[in-house]
Design a protein around this motif. Structure first.
Motif, PDB file in Angstrom:
ATOM      1  N   ASP A 159      60.402  39.647  55.959  1.00 59.43           N
ATOM      2  CA  ASP A 159      59.246  40.050  56.763  1.00 59.43           C
ATOM      3  C   ASP A 159      58.494  38.856  57.343  1.00 59.43           C
ATOM      4  O   ASP A 159      57.454  39.020  57.982  1.00 59.43           O
ATOM      5  CB  ASP A 159      58.279  40.883  55.915  1.00 59.43           C
ATOM      6  CG  ASP A 159      58.932  42.154  55.404  1.00 59.43           C
ATOM      7  OD1 ASP A 159      59.782  42.702  56.133  1.00 59.43           O
ATOM      8  OD2 ASP A 159      58.608  42.595  54.289  1.00 59.43           O
ATOM      9  N   GLY A 160      59.005  37.652  57.086  1.00 58.64           N
ATOM     10  CA  GLY A 160      58.378  36.446  57.609  1.00 58.64           C
ATOM     11  C   GLY A 160      57.194  35.968  56.795  1.00 58.64           C
ATOM     12  O   GLY A 160      56.447  35.083  57.243  1.00 58.64           O
ATOM     13  N   GLU A 161      56.999  36.520  55.592  1.00 57.17           N
ATOM     14  CA  GLU A 161      55.879  36.101  54.742  1.00 57.17           C
ATOM     15  C   GLU A 161      56.334  35.021  53.772  1.00 57.17           C
ATOM     16  O   GLU A 161      57.504  34.929  53.408  1.00 57.17           O
ATOM     17  CB  GLU A 161      55.332  37.302  53.962  1.00 57.17           C
ATOM     18  CG  GLU A 161      54.748  38.389  54.864  1.00 57.17           C
ATOM     19  CD  GLU A 161      54.197  39.561  54.066  1.00 57.17           C
ATOM     20  OE1 GLU A 161      54.438  39.596  52.838  1.00 57.17           O
ATOM     21  OE2 GLU A 161      53.551  40.432  54.669  1.00 57.17           O
ATOM     22  N   GLN A 162      55.366  34.214  53.345  1.00 55.41           N
ATOM     23  CA  GLN A 162      55.662  33.180  52.365  1.00 55.41           C
ATOM     24  C   GLN A 162      55.583  33.759  50.959  1.00 55.41           C
ATOM     25  O   GLN A 162      54.658  34.482  50.620  1.00 55.41           O
ATOM     26  CB  GLN A 162      54.686  32.012  52.501  1.00 55.41           C
ATOM     27  CG  GLN A 162      54.896  31.189  53.758  1.00 55.41           C
ATOM     28  CD  GLN A 162      54.034  29.938  53.772  1.00 55.41           C
ATOM     29  OE1 GLN A 162      52.995  29.879  53.126  1.00 55.41           O
ATOM     30  NE2 GLN A 162      54.475  28.933  54.494  1.00 55.41           N
ATOM     31  N   ALA A 163      56.582  33.441  50.150  1.00 52.66           N
ATOM     32  CA  ALA A 163      56.622  33.900  48.766  1.00 52.66           C
ATOM     33  C   ALA A 163      56.955  32.703  47.875  1.00 52.66           C
ATOM     34  O   ALA A 163      57.445  31.675  48.345  1.00 52.66           O
ATOM     35  CB  ALA A 163      57.657  35.012  48.597  1.00 52.66           C
ATOM     36  N   LEU A 164      56.683  32.868  46.586  1.00 48.35           N
ATOM     37  CA  LEU A 164      56.841  31.763  45.646  1.00 48.35           C
ATOM     38  C   LEU A 164      57.929  32.090  44.640  1.00 48.35           C
ATOM     39  O   LEU A 164      57.817  33.048  43.875  1.00 48.35           O
ATOM     40  CB  LEU A 164      55.512  31.514  44.913  1.00 48.35           C
ATOM     41  CG  LEU A 164      55.513  30.408  43.858  1.00 48.35           C
ATOM     42  CD1 LEU A 164      55.717  29.038  44.505  1.00 48.35           C
ATOM     43  CD2 LEU A 164      54.197  30.436  43.065  1.00 48.35           C
ATOM     44  N   LEU A 165      59.005  31.302  44.642  1.00 50.34           N
ATOM     45  CA  LEU A 165      60.110  31.504  43.709  1.00 50.34           C
ATOM     46  C   LEU A 165      59.940  30.556  42.519  1.00 50.34           C
ATOM     47  O   LEU A 165      59.882  29.339  42.678  1.00 50.34           O
ATOM     48  CB  LEU A 165      61.445  31.233  44.400  1.00 50.34           C
ATOM     49  CG  LEU A 165      62.699  31.424  43.544  1.00 50.34           C
ATOM     50  CD1 LEU A 165      62.857  32.888  43.129  1.00 50.34           C
ATOM     51  CD2 LEU A 165      63.942  30.936  44.275  1.00 50.34           C
ATOM     52  N   ILE A 166      59.859  31.155  41.329  1.00 50.44           N
ATOM     53  CA  ILE A 166      59.716  30.379  40.095  1.00 50.44           C
ATOM     54  C   ILE A 166      60.976  30.551  39.265  1.00 50.44           C
ATOM     55  O   ILE A 166      61.415  31.671  38.993  1.00 50.44           O
ATOM     56  CB  ILE A 166      58.504  30.861  39.266  1.00 50.44           C
ATOM     57  CG1 ILE A 166      57.220  30.774  40.087  1.00 50.44           C
ATOM     58  CG2 ILE A 166      58.384  30.049  37.979  1.00 50.44           C
ATOM     59  CD1 ILE A 166      56.803  29.365  40.464  1.00 50.44           C
ATOM     60  N   THR A 167      61.570  29.436  38.846  1.00 52.92           N
ATOM     61  CA  THR A 167      62.728  29.458  37.963  1.00 52.92           C
ATOM     62  C   THR A 167      62.378  28.715  36.683  1.00 52.92           C
ATOM     63  O   THR A 167      61.874  27.592  36.723  1.00 52.92           O
ATOM     64  CB  THR A 167      63.959  28.805  38.624  1.00 52.92           C
ATOM     65  OG1 THR A 167      64.284  29.527  39.817  1.00 52.92           O
ATOM     66  CG2 THR A 167      65.150  28.824  37.682  1.00 52.92           C
TER      67      THR A 167
END
Length: 240
Positions: A159-167
């Motif tokens: 959707d073109g939004e910024q998201a935060l990937l945590i590993t």
């Protein structure tokens, strides 16, 4: 006799198919509808800035200053966590375990208020540790994005939004698990998608909503929705 045995086996097989077929159909539907590959993202300042924005939206300072947390997970497991001392007492069924999270060898286990030892104690301590790792994560996961051995990546969604990937590269019960946090404009979490070892489907989404503010000012969720299921937290208390 052989005829009767054959008939019994046929009935048993029919019951098994009757019980398992809907489950298999449901799993297949969910898998093909929701399963996604782990997204790629970019590590660095932008990812860290988004993680910081999320923490600020939840008043991380208030959480840091919360020395005591208490809650019940799904009406099954109850926790009294002295967060400043990293000691948590876990209650379920007739069991009580005092987890010394900094010194696991000093943990104690009880059945009906009577202390148990040796293998029986270790089994209860191991079980309580698994419960704590899982159930506390569903309570305080947003505050753990800068924990040791975490990797943060900035992801742009479809959707073109910024998201935060945590590993999480180590620690907990299932190191290697990844969570993609979907955020509101102010940085507050609204849900995350999971790529975790215990789930055969990657990218399942769980809501992070129904927030409550504790006496200490920490903001914690009381409910998560995932597909048709819900995870409920109640009796939540947090004090300095």
């Amino acid at each position: 006799m052989a005829k009767k045995t054959k008939r019994i086996l046929k009935i048993v097989l029919g019951v098994i198919v009757f019980l398992t077929l809907p489950t298999l159909v449901f799993f297949g539907f969910v898998y093909f509808k929701y399963n996604e590959d782990l997204p790629t993202g970019i590590q660095g300042e932008q990812a860290d800035a988004l993680a910081t924005k999320m923490l600020e939206s939840l008043d991380y300072e208030a959480y840091k200053n919360t020395n005591y947390l208490e809650w019940t997970f799904k009406k099954r497991h109850h926790y009294e966590w002295q967060k400043d001392k990293n000691i948590c007492t876990v209650f379920w069924k007739d069991y009580k375990v005092e987890l010394q999270l900094n010194n696991p060898s000093e943990s104690k286990a009880f059945i009906h208020s009577f202390r148990v030892h040796d293998q029986q104690a270790q089994e209860l301590i191991d079980q309580a540790t698994i419960y704590f790792n899982n159930d506390s994560f569903w309570l305080v996961a947003p505050y753990k994005v800068f924990d040791k051995d975490t990797e943060r990546r900035l992801v742009t969604t479809k959707d073109g939004e910024q998201a935060l990937l945590i590993t999480y590269t180590s620690g907990g019960s299932t190191p290697g698990d990844s969570y993609l946090w979907l955020l509101k404009e102010n940085g507050k979490p609204k849900s995350f998608r999971m790529w975790v070892d215990i789930l055969p489907i990657g990218g399942l989404e769980a809501s992070w909503s129904n927030w409550t503010k504790t006496e200490s000012g920490a903001q914690l969720p009381t409910f998560h929705k995932m597909l048709l299921f819900g995870l409920e937290m109640d009796n939540i208390k947090g004090t300095e």
